[in-house]
Structure formats: C-alpha cells, structure tokens
Design a protein around this motif. Structure first.
Motif, PDB file in Angstrom:
ATOM      1  N   TRP A 174       0.877  -0.764  -0.207  1.00 45.49           N
ATOM      2  CA  TRP A 174       0.248  -0.115   0.108  1.00 45.49           C
ATOM      3  C   TRP A 174       0.894   1.494  -0.310  1.00 45.49           C
ATOM      4  O   TRP A 174       0.702   2.323  -0.803  1.00 45.49           O
ATOM      5  N   ALA A 175       2.057   1.645   0.760  1.00 43.42           N
ATOM      6  CA  ALA A 175       2.411   2.381   0.949  1.00 43.42           C
ATOM      7  C   ALA A 175       3.850   2.461  -0.646  1.00 43.42           C
ATOM      8  O   ALA A 175       3.675   3.482  -1.166  1.00 43.42           O
ATOM      9  N   MET A 176       3.644   1.718  -1.021  1.00 42.68           N
ATOM     10  CA  MET A 176       4.101   1.511  -2.520  1.00 42.68           C
ATOM     11  C   MET A 176       3.349   2.128  -3.692  1.00 42.68           C
ATOM     12  O   MET A 176       3.377   3.062  -4.477  1.00 42.68           O
ATOM     13  N   LEU A 177       2.009   1.654  -3.770  1.00 39.14           N
ATOM     14  CA  LEU A 177       0.914   2.474  -4.387  1.00 39.14           C
ATOM     15  C   LEU A 177       0.785   3.857  -4.103  1.00 39.14           C
ATOM     16  O   LEU A 177       0.563   4.262  -4.796  1.00 39.14           O
TER      17      LEU A 177
ATOM     18  N   TYR B 295      -2.819   2.604   8.994  1.00 41.83           N
ATOM     19  CA  TYR B 295      -1.652   3.649   9.334  1.00 41.83           C
ATOM     20  C   TYR B 295      -0.231   3.702   9.324  1.00 41.83           C
ATOM     21  O   TYR B 295      -0.024   4.799   8.730  1.00 41.83           O
ATOM     22  N   TYR B 296      -0.147   1.626   9.130  1.00 41.68           N
ATOM     23  CA  TYR B 296       1.237   1.678   9.112  1.00 41.68           C
ATOM     24  C   TYR B 296       2.496   1.633   7.910  1.00 41.68           C
ATOM     25  O   TYR B 296       3.059   1.739   7.596  1.00 41.68           O
ATOM     26  N   SER B 297       0.920   2.017   6.894  1.00 41.19           N
ATOM     27  CA  SER B 297       1.532   1.741   5.438  1.00 41.19           C
ATOM     28  C   SER B 297       1.157   3.668   4.846  1.00 41.19           C
ATOM     29  O   SER B 297       2.328   3.188   4.251  1.00 41.19           O
ATOM     30  N   ILE B 298       0.613   3.931   5.060  1.00 45.08           N
ATOM     31  CA  ILE B 298       0.683   4.743   4.299  1.00 45.08           C
ATOM     32  C   ILE B 298       0.808   6.374   5.268  1.00 45.08           C
ATOM     33  O   ILE B 298       1.707   6.350   4.829  1.00 45.08           O
ATOM     34  N   ILE B 299       0.610   6.505   6.227  1.00 50.26           N
ATOM     35  CA  ILE B 299       0.664   7.103   7.247  1.00 50.26           C
ATOM     36  C   ILE B 299       2.287   6.560   7.151  1.00 50.26           C
ATOM     37  O   ILE B 299       3.645   7.628   7.490  1.00 50.26           O
ATOM     38  N   ALA B 300       2.648   5.890   8.372  1.00 47.94           N
ATOM     39  CA  ALA B 300       3.723   6.020   8.773  1.00 47.94           C
ATOM     40  C   ALA B 300       4.533   4.999   8.010  1.00 47.94           C
ATOM     41  O   ALA B 300       6.521   4.642   8.695  1.00 47.94           O
ATOM     42  N   THR B 301       4.521   4.987   6.989  1.00 50.30           N
ATOM     43  CA  THR B 301       5.908   4.449   6.103  1.00 50.30           C
ATOM     44  C   THR B 301       6.109   5.054   4.726  1.00 50.30           C
ATOM     45  O   THR B 301       7.100   6.346   4.485  1.00 50.30           O
ATOM     46  N   ALA B 302       5.129   5.317   3.353  1.00 45.19           N
ATOM     47  CA  ALA B 302       5.104   6.786   3.158  1.00 45.19           C
ATOM     48  C   ALA B 302       4.955   8.100   3.036  1.00 45.19           C
ATOM     49  O   ALA B 302       6.100   8.820   2.834  1.00 45.19           O
TER      50      ALA B 302
END
Length: 317
Positions: A61-64, A238-245
């Motif tokens: 999800w962070a990649m996208l 949260y951890y993919s979009i906010i805390a990673t990307a």
C-alpha cells in the motif's frame, strides 16, 4: 538517507550543520509521533494477520501511494535495469528483511521495548559508515557514543535475557539484526542511489521489496485475506500509508531543511510515544532496566554528534 559520493583521493566536504527552524522542529516532533505509533498499529494488525502478511500490506500500500505521488508530481521514472537491481537490494535491506524480523519480534516483545532497541539503528549506522566511507571515520567522541549506545542496548534487553536463550531473547536479537540491516541500507543507498529523487528511491525500493515478499507470503501464509476487521484495516492503513509512505516524504523534507544530525533527534522521540501507547492500550509494563537502557542509548546518540552537544549545552552555532 544521506547520499554522498567519495573516493580515496577526493573526500566530499560536508556543508555546515543546518539550523533547525521552529517549523522544522514541529515537523520533527510530528515524525516522531508518527513512527512511535507505528509499533502499536503493527501489533494491532498482528492480532488477525500473520507477520509476513503484515509486511506485505505495509510495502504494497505504501508503494501504491508513492507511485501516485510520483505520477502527480510528474517525476522521471528510471528505466535502467541496474537501478532497479539497486532498488531490489535496497528493498531487501531496508524493508523486507528488517520489517519481517521486527514484525515477528512484536509477537514476543513489548512494543515499547522494540522502539527502544530500534534506536540502535543510529549506532550501527555510525559503525557501517566508518567501515565503508573515508569521510566517516570513528573519532573519539563517536567511539564513546557507540560504546554508550551498546551499553544501553544491553541494559534494555536485560542481562538475564542475554544469559539465557529463549523466545523473548531471540526476538530481541531479531530486532537488533533488523537495525543492522537498516544501517547497511543507508550505506547501499548512499553508494547506489545517487542522483535519484527521494520519492522515486522510496517507491522503487518498496516496489522491489513487494515483488520479493509477495511469493514468500503466498507460500508460507497462503492466499492474502482482504476480509478483515475494521480495526485491522485501520492499523494497516496507518502503518503503511501514514507511517511508511507519508513518513518517508516527511523525513526527506526535514532532512533537506535541517540536516542529518538534527533529523537524528527523531530517534529519541519515538520510544516515549511507543511506550505510552503500549502502556495505555496494550497494558505493557517494561522493567526499570529498559528505561535505564534507553537513557544510556539516548546519551550515546547525542554524543555521536558533538554538534548537538555544542548546540544544546553550550548554545554554539
């Protein structure tokens, strides 16, 4: 990620340490809050999904999200196969391996303790930089800082856990190994990802880490389940979009404005947030040695850059 090219005969001279503005301080605190809460959100997701699947959700999800940002900004996408190979190695070192180790460790170790041990990334970064770069030699104050940091790690783990090999001690070792991979990733990025925008570098490594971990998840965990509890999806979001990307974008923004030494202060802001959330929502209780270890580790991190001491203690510019 610091990007600097050096040779034996020509050593890059670093610019003076940048002054950190009030707005940059606010951004730094925000980044500390974001990353501090990531440990809690990952633990919530692990209540329903396997740890490897949680890592795939994080990178995918962070990649996208980051590729959407790149398309909106109309940034140039590299086509050179060598660059994508570098993204693969970076994805393994900075995402797939350490994310997996730490997600597994969170099944057996308190989130607050993981955040404390995660702070040793800065200590390993100093050591790996000294091994690979001529302009990053270990000085006396860096050596003292490293030794102080490792002493803090030992106290945080606990002497009794070091003396006996059990599941909890193995999980704590996994965390330390994960921070070593983070440090190696910073070296690889500094050598191989020169000249690329932070957005493209982050998206590239997350893409290749997703490509790597996807078949691993299918083989070990089976088909990915998308029918999950709302709280699990909130945690993943949260951890993919906010805390990673988003955190990657914020990190590089602060790095450009405040410099690497100032941005290192975020390492000291993460554990208090993780410890507080773990204590309130997960009813975690850490031993006094963990807090003493964090204090020693924090002192070690400050000593690693004497400019921070000059600025904080002696108000030197």
């Amino acid at each position: 990620m610091r990007i600097m090219k050096t040779t034996k005969d020509s050593i890059h001279v670093r610019p003076p340490q940048k002054e950190i503005s009030m707005f940059a301080w606010l951004e730094l605190i925000l980044l500390g809050l974001i990353w501090g809460a990531s440990f809690f959100s990952i633990r919530i997701a692990l209540n329903e999904i396997p740890f490897l699947t949680s890592v795939l959700h994080r990178t995918m999800w962070a990649m996208l999200f980051l590729w959407a940002v790149i398309l909106i900004m109309k940034l140039q996408i590299p086509l050179n196969p060598q660059i994508w190979f570098s993204f693969l190695i970076m994805g393994l070192l900075n995402n797939a391996i350490p994310f997996s180790l730490m997600a597994w460790a969170q099944l057996h170790v308190e989130t607050g303790l993981i955040s404390i041990l995660n702070s040793s990334t800065a200590v390993f970064s100093v050591i790996t930089a000294a091994l690979f770069f001529a302009d990053e030699r270990l000085t006396i104050h860096k050596t003292v800082g490293v030794l102080m940091g490792f002493t803090g790690v030992i106290f945080a783990i606990g002497i009794e856990n070091i003396q006996q090999l059990n599941l909890k001690s193995l999980a704590q070792i996994a965390i330390i190994v994960g921070t070593l991979f983070y440090a190696l990733a910073s070296v690889w990025g500094r050598i191989k990802l020169v000249g690329l925008s932070p957005q493209v570098s982050a998206a590239g490594m997350l893409t290749m880490s997703t490509v790597f971990i996807f078949p691993v998840v299918i083989i070990i965990d089976g088909p990915i389940q998308f029918v999950l509890m709302p709280t699990t999806w909130l945690a993943i979001g949260y951890y993919s979009i906010i805390a990673t990307a988003v955190a990657y974008l914020l990190y590089f923004r602060i790095l450009a404005k405040a410099g690497s030494s100032n941005v290192m202060l975020v390492t000291l802001m993460i554990p208090p947030v993780a410890i507080l959330l773990g204590s309130i929502f997960l009813v975690e209780k850490l031993p006094a040695t963990a807090f003493f270890g964090f204090a020693l580790l924090a002192i070690g991190l400050i000593i690693l850059d004497k400019r921070i001491i000059n600025k904080v203690l002696f108000q030197k510019q």
